[in-house]
Motif scaffolding. Structure first.
Motif, PDB file in Angstrom:
ATOM      1  N   SER A 138       6.890 -17.063   9.077  1.00 27.50           N
ATOM      2  CA  SER A 138       6.740 -16.896   7.634  1.00 27.50           C
ATOM      3  C   SER A 138       6.003 -15.588   7.328  1.00 27.50           C
ATOM      4  CB  SER A 138       5.960 -18.076   7.065  1.00 27.50           C
ATOM      5  OG  SER A 138       5.848 -17.949   5.676  1.00 27.50           O
ATOM      6  N   ALA A 139       6.432 -14.939   6.267  1.00 30.14           N
ATOM      7  CA  ALA A 139       5.770 -13.735   5.740  1.00 30.14           C
ATOM      8  C   ALA A 139       6.009 -12.464   6.559  1.00 30.14           C
ATOM      9  CB  ALA A 139       4.273 -13.939   5.553  1.00 30.14           C
ATOM     10  N   VAL A 140       6.917 -12.518   7.535  1.00 31.29           N
ATOM     11  CA  VAL A 140       7.220 -11.274   8.239  1.00 31.29           C
ATOM     12  C   VAL A 140       8.112 -10.370   7.388  1.00 31.29           C
ATOM     13  CG1 VAL A 140       6.996 -12.289  10.535  1.00 31.29           C
ATOM     14  CG2 VAL A 140       9.236 -12.197   9.461  1.00 31.29           C
ATOM     15  N   GLY A 141       8.738 -10.972   6.371  1.00 31.98           N
ATOM     16  CA  GLY A 141       9.535 -10.151   5.450  1.00 31.98           C
ATOM     17  C   GLY A 141      11.037 -10.374   5.551  1.00 31.98           C
ATOM     18  N   LYS A 142      11.457 -11.561   6.002  1.00 32.59           N
ATOM     19  CA  LYS A 142      12.893 -11.840   6.127  1.00 32.59           C
ATOM     20  C   LYS A 142      13.593 -11.698   4.774  1.00 32.59           C
ATOM     21  CE  LYS A 142      12.071 -15.928   7.789  1.00 32.59           C
ATOM     22  NZ  LYS A 142      10.601 -15.766   7.859  1.00 32.59           N
ATOM     23  N   SER A 158      16.436  -3.579  -3.355  1.00 30.26           N
ATOM     24  CA  SER A 158      15.204  -3.649  -4.146  1.00 30.26           C
ATOM     25  C   SER A 158      14.103  -4.281  -3.298  1.00 30.26           C
ATOM     26  CB  SER A 158      15.443  -4.485  -5.396  1.00 30.26           C
ATOM     27  OG  SER A 158      15.798  -5.799  -5.030  1.00 30.26           O
ATOM     28  N   PHE A 159      12.883  -4.136  -3.762  1.00 33.87           N
ATOM     29  CA  PHE A 159      11.759  -4.701  -3.028  1.00 33.87           C
ATOM     30  C   PHE A 159      10.747  -5.279  -4.012  1.00 33.87           C
ATOM     31  CE2 PHE A 159       7.502  -4.370  -1.132  1.00 33.87           C
ATOM     32  CZ  PHE A 159       7.694  -5.110   0.024  1.00 33.87           C
ATOM     33  N   ASP A 160      10.191  -6.434  -3.653  1.00 38.84           N
ATOM     34  CA  ASP A 160       9.227  -7.082  -4.530  1.00 38.84           C
ATOM     35  C   ASP A 160       7.958  -7.333  -3.720  1.00 38.84           C
ATOM     36  OD1 ASP A 160       7.774  -8.659  -6.168  1.00 38.84           O
ATOM     37  OD2 ASP A 160       9.271 -10.243  -6.385  1.00 38.84           O
ATOM     38  N   ASP A 161       6.873  -6.729  -4.164  1.00 40.65           N
ATOM     39  CA  ASP A 161       5.612  -6.890  -3.439  1.00 40.65           C
ATOM     40  C   ASP A 161       5.150  -8.341  -3.407  1.00 40.65           C
ATOM     41  OD1 ASP A 161       4.430  -4.720  -2.180  1.00 40.65           O
ATOM     42  OD2 ASP A 161       4.159  -3.704  -4.103  1.00 40.65           O
ATOM     43  N   LEU A 162       5.565  -9.096  -4.430  1.00 39.38           N
ATOM     44  CA  LEU A 162       5.052 -10.458  -4.547  1.00 39.38           C
ATOM     45  C   LEU A 162       6.177 -11.480  -4.429  1.00 39.38           C
ATOM     46  CD1 LEU A 162       2.726  -9.779  -7.577  1.00 39.38           C
ATOM     47  CD2 LEU A 162       2.115  -9.781  -5.181  1.00 39.38           C
ATOM     48  N   ARG A 163       6.899 -11.411  -3.355  1.00 33.25           N
ATOM     49  CA  ARG A 163       7.988 -12.358  -3.202  1.00 33.25           C
ATOM     50  C   ARG A 163       7.447 -13.748  -2.859  1.00 33.25           C
ATOM     51  NH1 ARG A 163      12.786 -12.119  -3.207  1.00 33.25           N
ATOM     52  NH2 ARG A 163      12.889  -9.856  -3.217  1.00 33.25           N
ATOM     53  N   ALA A 188      13.620 -20.335   5.824  1.00 35.60           N
ATOM     54  CA  ALA A 188      12.185 -20.316   5.550  1.00 35.60           C
ATOM     55  C   ALA A 188      11.428 -20.286   6.870  1.00 35.60           C
ATOM     56  CB  ALA A 188      11.785 -21.555   4.758  1.00 35.60           C
ATOM     57  N   GLY A 189      10.426 -19.446   6.951  1.00 33.87           N
ATOM     58  CA  GLY A 189       9.688 -19.339   8.199  1.00 33.87           C
ATOM     59  C   GLY A 189       8.606 -20.390   8.364  1.00 33.87           C
ATOM     60  N   GLN A 190       8.278 -21.070   7.280  1.00 32.03           N
ATOM     61  CA  GLN A 190       7.211 -22.077   7.388  1.00 32.03           C
ATOM     62  C   GLN A 190       7.612 -23.168   8.378  1.00 32.03           C
ATOM     63  OE1 GLN A 190       5.729 -23.588   3.640  1.00 32.03           O
ATOM     64  NE2 GLN A 190       6.070 -21.576   2.697  1.00 32.03           N
ATOM     65  N   GLU A 191       6.622 -23.561   9.168  1.00 29.81           N
ATOM     66  CA  GLU A 191       6.818 -24.513  10.254  1.00 29.81           C
ATOM     67  C   GLU A 191       7.628 -25.741   9.810  1.00 29.81           C
ATOM     68  OE1 GLU A 191       6.153 -23.369  12.953  1.00 29.81           O
ATOM     69  OE2 GLU A 191       6.385 -25.115  14.261  1.00 29.81           O
ATOM     70  N   ASN A 207       9.381  -5.452  11.373  1.00 27.07           N
ATOM     71  CA  ASN A 207       9.343  -5.050   9.968  1.00 27.07           C
ATOM     72  C   ASN A 207       7.960  -4.500   9.594  1.00 27.07           C
ATOM     73  OD1 ASN A 207      10.353  -4.749   7.331  1.00 27.07           O
ATOM     74  ND2 ASN A 207       9.514  -6.731   6.727  1.00 27.07           N
ATOM     75  N   LYS A 208       7.891  -3.922   8.405  1.00 27.51           N
ATOM     76  CA  LYS A 208       6.682  -3.350   7.814  1.00 27.51           C
ATOM     77  C   LYS A 208       6.277  -2.060   8.522  1.00 27.51           C
ATOM     78  CE  LYS A 208       5.258  -7.902   6.236  1.00 27.51           C
ATOM     79  NZ  LYS A 208       4.189  -8.784   5.799  1.00 27.51           N
ATOM     80  N   LEU A 209       7.272  -1.294   8.899  1.00 28.78           N
ATOM     81  CA  LEU A 209       7.033  -0.023   9.562  1.00 28.78           C
ATOM     82  C   LEU A 209       6.195   0.914   8.700  1.00 28.78           C
ATOM     83  CD1 LEU A 209       7.649   1.587  12.091  1.00 28.78           C
ATOM     84  CD2 LEU A 209       9.792   2.320  11.074  1.00 28.78           C
TER      85      LEU A 209
HETATM   86  N1  LIG Z   1       4.183  -3.313   3.403  1.00 27.83           N
HETATM   87  C1  LIG Z   1       5.267  -4.072   3.561  1.00 27.83           C
HETATM   88  N2  LIG Z   1       5.261  -5.321   3.088  1.00 27.83           N
HETATM   89  C2  LIG Z   1       6.364  -6.080   3.254  1.00 27.83           C
HETATM   90  C3  LIG Z   1       7.525  -5.569   3.884  1.00 27.83           C
HETATM   91  N3  LIG Z   1       8.452  -6.546   3.896  1.00 27.83           N
HETATM   92  C4  LIG Z   1       7.897  -7.614   3.275  1.00 27.83           C
HETATM   93  N4  LIG Z   1       6.640  -7.341   2.895  1.00 27.83           N
HETATM   94  C5  LIG Z   1       5.715  -8.248   2.205  1.00 27.83           C
HETATM   95  O1  LIG Z   1       5.449  -9.347   3.032  1.00 27.83           O
HETATM   96  C6  LIG Z   1       5.358 -10.541   2.298  1.00 27.83           C
HETATM   97  C7  LIG Z   1       6.277 -11.599   2.817  1.00 27.83           C
HETATM   98  O2  LIG Z   1       7.613 -11.193   2.642  1.00 27.83           O
HETATM   99  P1  LIG Z   1       8.815 -12.244   2.557  1.00 27.83           P
HETATM  100  O3  LIG Z   1      10.074 -11.452   2.495  1.00 27.83           O
HETATM  101  O4  LIG Z   1       8.591 -13.255   1.513  1.00 27.83           O
HETATM  102  O5  LIG Z   1       8.671 -12.941   3.969  1.00 27.83           O
HETATM  103  P2  LIG Z   1       9.584 -14.084   4.603  1.00 27.83           P
HETATM  104  O6  LIG Z   1       9.720 -13.751   6.050  1.00 27.83           O
HETATM  105  O7  LIG Z   1      10.833 -14.260   3.823  1.00 27.83           O
HETATM  106  O8  LIG Z   1       8.655 -15.359   4.443  1.00 27.83           O
HETATM  107  P3  LIG Z   1       9.125 -16.898   4.368  1.00 27.83           P
HETATM  108  O9  LIG Z   1      10.119 -16.986   3.275  1.00 27.83           O
HETATM  109  O10 LIG Z   1       7.887 -17.677   4.083  1.00 27.83           O
HETATM  110  O11 LIG Z   1       9.694 -17.238   5.689  1.00 27.83           O
HETATM  111  C8  LIG Z   1       5.663 -10.172   0.862  1.00 27.83           C
HETATM  112  O12 LIG Z   1       4.467 -10.075   0.150  1.00 27.83           O
HETATM  113  C9  LIG Z   1       6.340  -8.842   0.967  1.00 27.83           C
HETATM  114  O13 LIG Z   1       6.091  -8.060  -0.171  1.00 27.83           O
HETATM  115  C10 LIG Z   1       7.499  -4.218   4.357  1.00 27.83           C
HETATM  116  O14 LIG Z   1       8.441  -3.680   4.922  1.00 27.83           O
HETATM  117  N5  LIG Z   1       6.343  -3.520   4.168  1.00 27.83           N
END
Ligand SMILES: Nc1nc2c(ncn2[C@@H]2O[C@H](COP(=O)(O)OP(=O)(O)OP(=O)(O)O)[C@@H](O)[C@H]2O)c(=O)[nH]1
Ligand SMILES: [Mg+2]
Ligand SMILES: [Zn+2]
Ligand SMILES: [Zn+2]
Ligand SMILES: [Zn+2]
Ligand SMILES: [Zn+2]
Ligand SMILES: [Zn+2]
Lengths: 206, 591
Positions: A22-26, A37-42, A71-74, A127-129
């Motif tokens: 979860s939260a790796v940015g899938k 597009s990108f959303d900081d608060l997804r 969904a990445g949550q366990e 991700n998050k390079l």
């Molecule tokens: N700085 C940065 N933040 C990122 C990047 N990709 C995602 N994020 C942030 O990381 C957080 C989690 O991103 P999600 O895309 O919701 O992650 P997810 O893997 O879909 O998480 P789950 O749906 O819970 O499995 C968000 O707040 C994003 O804004 C990136 O490339 N760079």
């Protein structure tokens, strides 16, 4: 004759599943790919979300991805098998600033090797390079792991878009397009091989 | 200012009408989003529809949003306009080639014939532009040895150079110096609105009023618009007052009694039904606000307790704890002084947990938007943002506190059903069906709770972002972000910590799966307790996904994405198979 066949436009559809902690940015990766597009608060994904995107692999090959963003949550991990079971490709993501996320990615890859179809194309992406300053996972470590298993490997950023298109193109170019050609395209070949190829791409069966 | 810009024309008050359709030279646009408007009426409606805060989360950030919008507007409207004008003007002055349709810069007949722009030409040379009604009596007669009247030119006038009377001053000029047009009336006065185009000399052209005013004239509609807007606001205020009265009545019903703690929601609902018109809910298939389709399962119909109309629960109405509502209402800027005496008492706090009021977003905006907005505006520091954040979080937290205990109770019930099956009772089919219903309800509740958690999580992420950004600034010894102080950063940090632990604590509860009875299960060939637990968890997740896919299917149907529909249908079938498989494994231990 053979020439004619290779000239013909091809359309194939593939199922892609996204896996990772979860939260790796899938979801962010998918949204960058699909809507640029990108959303900081997804919001964290519930269950599994479904999206599609079509790309032009080369002049004659169009590929449509059916994307399942899990969904990445366990709690939801039991859903994953349903989505990777007959997937053609998988994108396993980790966060280069979180060591644990690479471990999780590795365990997904193991699970894929055991449970998914044998010819599944797997990409490991860091991700998050854009957060290079906070990097915890070295490129070398992840790349060596990926190379050993013959996986596609890329470091990307959903935030800046860096490497996103590349990854999906690399995946697409490894997919068995010929085997997957949709029935309409095949039928057309059987019936009328001599017909000059048209430039139409919408060879879908509807 | 709200207005239309008319290049090169003098305002004509008599013609101004709020409904007049503008010609091509005019533009009326929303000062916030810059969208083009046909008339002021449309703008009025547009401000209500588009720029009246609808989303509770939006009210937190109204300040920055508005500011951003205004900046955008300024940039596109003013700066771009200016940038685009200058090169245009200079190129026109150089070449006398004309592209605009505003009658401001014009060209001569001979220039017309070589100009490539045919639309311009057709306008310039269209019949009736220069009629004989304008006097020629002042025209100087050529004597045969004439020179261009322009001092700097003094070119000999002949067939080659041209012999042209300026229609305004009447003097003779060469072709080159009469490549201009202006609008004059019969008495030869400059008249950009009512006049006719005539050919003129460069002097008369450059002497025309406002020649150097590249912005043209503004028709200022601000006043007209204010009146129009005032009417709308007046009727809005009336509606707001009606709603406020109802709300006060409801508060009175709940709080003005001997023991407010005894009130419950259905009592309140019954009371509300007496004081408002309660919409009958047959034949309503979609939410009137967002058009989402109502369904048996999750998209249920709900009545707004203030307007009595039916809304969905998916963003169009919110169940707000009564105490919170009252607190917010009492905090209105108008009644600030009374705040203390209306402050929730001990008794109120008892009401808190039990009674809530469902309010739709329209009513929420009517009653509370102005309050929140005035509060936000009164001091534009980050502290207000933080306060709004806290307020919002409190709504969500309350919602969790409302939903979670019920959910836990249901899980308990599940346990009872469990022990019943364990004690080898054969359940009649009717009860099995009830169980099915029960499970669906449980899944529905879970999903709702999850959604609220997600909202809190999103707020927490937002805070985290702000905190991280400011921390970075701090570490670089740079000033904090606009409107942020060290103290506020501290507050933000503590809110964040609080939220994080709230999430951790409560989401854990959600993850908790029912404890099974001590009795070892004997019926289902050796499934361990752990396995039963796991299967049940899976079942729940699958039901949830079943619901999600169903709503995606509805969505694809609506958007006519039939390709997707096929895939989703297949997945739904997969999920159903999976649900059956697991149910079979669980045997009697299924729900
Ligand atoms: N700085 C940065 N933040 C990122 C990047 N990709 C995602 N994020 C942030 O990381 C957080 C989690 O991103 P999600 O895309 O919701 O992650 P997810 O893997 O879909 O998480 P789950 O749906 O819970 O499995 C968000 O707040 C994003 O804004 C990136 O490339 N760079
Ligand atoms: Mg996600
Ligand atoms: Zn607007
Ligand atoms: Zn003149
Ligand atoms: Zn001259
Ligand atoms: Zn709705
Ligand atoms: Zn309402």
């Amino acid at each position: 004759m053979a020439d004619l066949v290779t000239q013909e436009p091809r359309f194939a559809q593939f199922k892609l599943v996204l896996l990772g902690e979860s939260a790796v940015g899938k979801s962010s990766i998918v949204h960058r790919f699909v809507t640029d597009s990108f959303d900081d608060l997804r919001e964290s994904t519930i269950g599994a979300a479904f999206l599609t995107q079509t790309i032009q692999l080369d002049e004659r090959t169009t590929i449509k991805f059916e994307i399942w963003d899990t969904a990445g949550q366990e709690r939801y991990k039991s859903l994953a098998p349903m989505y990777y079971r007959n997937a053609n490709c998988a994108l396993v993501a980790y966060d280069i600033t979180q060591e644990s996320s690479l471990d999780r990615a590795k365990s997904w890859i193991q699970e894929l090797q055991k449970q998914a179809s044998a010819d599944i194309v797997v990409a490991l992406v860091g991700n998050k390079l854009d957060l290079e300053a906070e990097r915890k996972v070295s490129t070398k470590e992840a790349k060596e792991y990926a190379d050993e298993l013959g996986l596609i490997f890329k470091e990307i950023s959903a935030k800046t878009g860096e490497g996103i298109k590349d990854v999906f193109h690399s995946i697409a170019s490894k997919l068995p397009v010929e085997e997957k050609l949709n029935s309409a395209t095949k039928r057309r070949r059987n019936i009328d091989l001599n017909r000059p190829s048209t430039n139409n791409q919408e060879s879908c069966s509807c | 200012m709200i207005g239309r810009r008319v290049l090169g024309q003098v305002p004509n008050e008599g013609e101004l009408s709020p409904t007049a359709s503008p010609n091509g030279a005019e533009s009326l646009s929303c000062p916030i989003c810059n969208e083009n408007m046909i008339n002021l009426g449309q703008l009025n409606q547009h401000l209500d529809d588009t720029h009246t805060n609808n989303d509770p989360s939006e009210s937190v950030n109204i300040g920055p949003y508005l500011e951003k919008d205004l900046k955008n507007w300024f940039r596109t409207k003013v700066v771009d306009r200016a940038n685009s004008l200058h090169p245009l003007i200079s190129s026109k002055l150089n070449t006398m080639d004309v592209v605009d349709n505003m009658g401001y810069f014009t060209i001569s007949d001979s220039a017309t014939s070589s100009a490539p722009n045919s639309t311009t030409n057709s306008r310039i040379s269209s019949p009736g532009l220069e009629t004989s009604e304008i006097s020629r009596s002042h025209w100087k007669k050529p004597k045969g040895n004439d020179f261009c009247h322009l001092k700097e030119c003094k070119r000999r006038l002949n067939i080659k150079n041209g012999i042209v009377n300026c229609r305004k001053c009447g003097f003779l000029f060469c072709n080159e110096h009469t490549y201009y047009r202006i609008k004059v009336n019969q008495t030869l006065q400059y008249d950009p609105l009512g006049g006719q185009f005539v050919r003129c000399c460069i002097t008369c052209f450059t002497n025309k009023p406002f020649f150097n005013n590249f912005e043209g004239f503004a028709l200022d509609d601000t006043k007209t618009f204010q009146e129009l807007r005032e009417k709308r606001l007046e009727s809005d205020r009336l509606k707001t007052i009606v709603l406020e009265k109802r709300l006060r009545k409801i508060f009175a019903f709940v709080y003005d009694r001997d023991n407010p703690s005894k009130v419950n929601n259905s009592e309140v609902t019954n009371y509300v039904k007496q004081i408002i018109h309660w919409q009958t809910d047959n034949e309503l298939n979609n939410c009137p606000l967002c058009f989402k389709q109502f369904g048996r399962f999750l998209m249920r119909k709900h009545h707004c307790r203030l307007c009595g109309e039916i809304r969905c629960d998916d963003g169009c109405s919110l169940d707000i704890p009564m105490n919170y509502l009252k607190q917010l209402f009492d905090q209105s800027p108008e009644t600030n002084e009374q705040y203390d005496q209306n402050h929730p008492t001990e008794d109120d706090t008892i009401v808190f947990d039990k009674v809530s009021l469902r309010i739709c977003k329209l009513c929420k905006n009517r009653v509370f938007h102005r309050r929140l907005f005035t509060q936000n505006r009164s001091s534009s520091t980050g502290i207000d943002d933080l306060l709004s954040t806290i307020r919002l979080v409190n709504i969500y937290k309350e919602k969790i506190h409302q939903l979670l205990p019920g959910f836990e109770e249901d899980l308990q019930r599940l346990q009872t059903i469990d022990s019943a099956s364990n004690s080898n009772q054969i359940l009649p089919t009717k009860e099995l069906e009830d169980d099915e219903q029960f499970l669906k309800m449980l899944v529905e509740k879970r999903y709702k709770i999850m959604s609220v958690f997600n909202k809190i999580d999103k707020i927490a992420k937002g805070l985290k972002l702000t905190i991280d950004q400011n921390d970075t600034l701090l570490s670089l010894k740079k000033p904090l972000a606009e409107g942020m102080t060290i103290d506020q950063l501290k507050i933000a940090r503590s809110i964040y910590m609080q939220l994080a632990s709230f999430l951790q604590e409560n989401m854990l509860k959600l993850q908790k799966v029912p404890n099974l009875t001590n009795k070892p299960s004997t019926e289902n060939e050796g499934l361990s307790k752990l396995e039963i637990r796991e299967y049940r968890d899976k079942l729940m997740v699958l039901q949830e996904q079943h619901y999600l896919i169903n709503s995606m299917i509805d969505d694809s149907k609506k958007k006519r994405k039939f390709d997707d529909l096929k895939i989703l249908d297949e997945n739904l079938a997969d999920i159903e198979t999976e649900i059956q498989t697991i149910s079979r494994k669980l045997g009697d231990d299924s729900f």
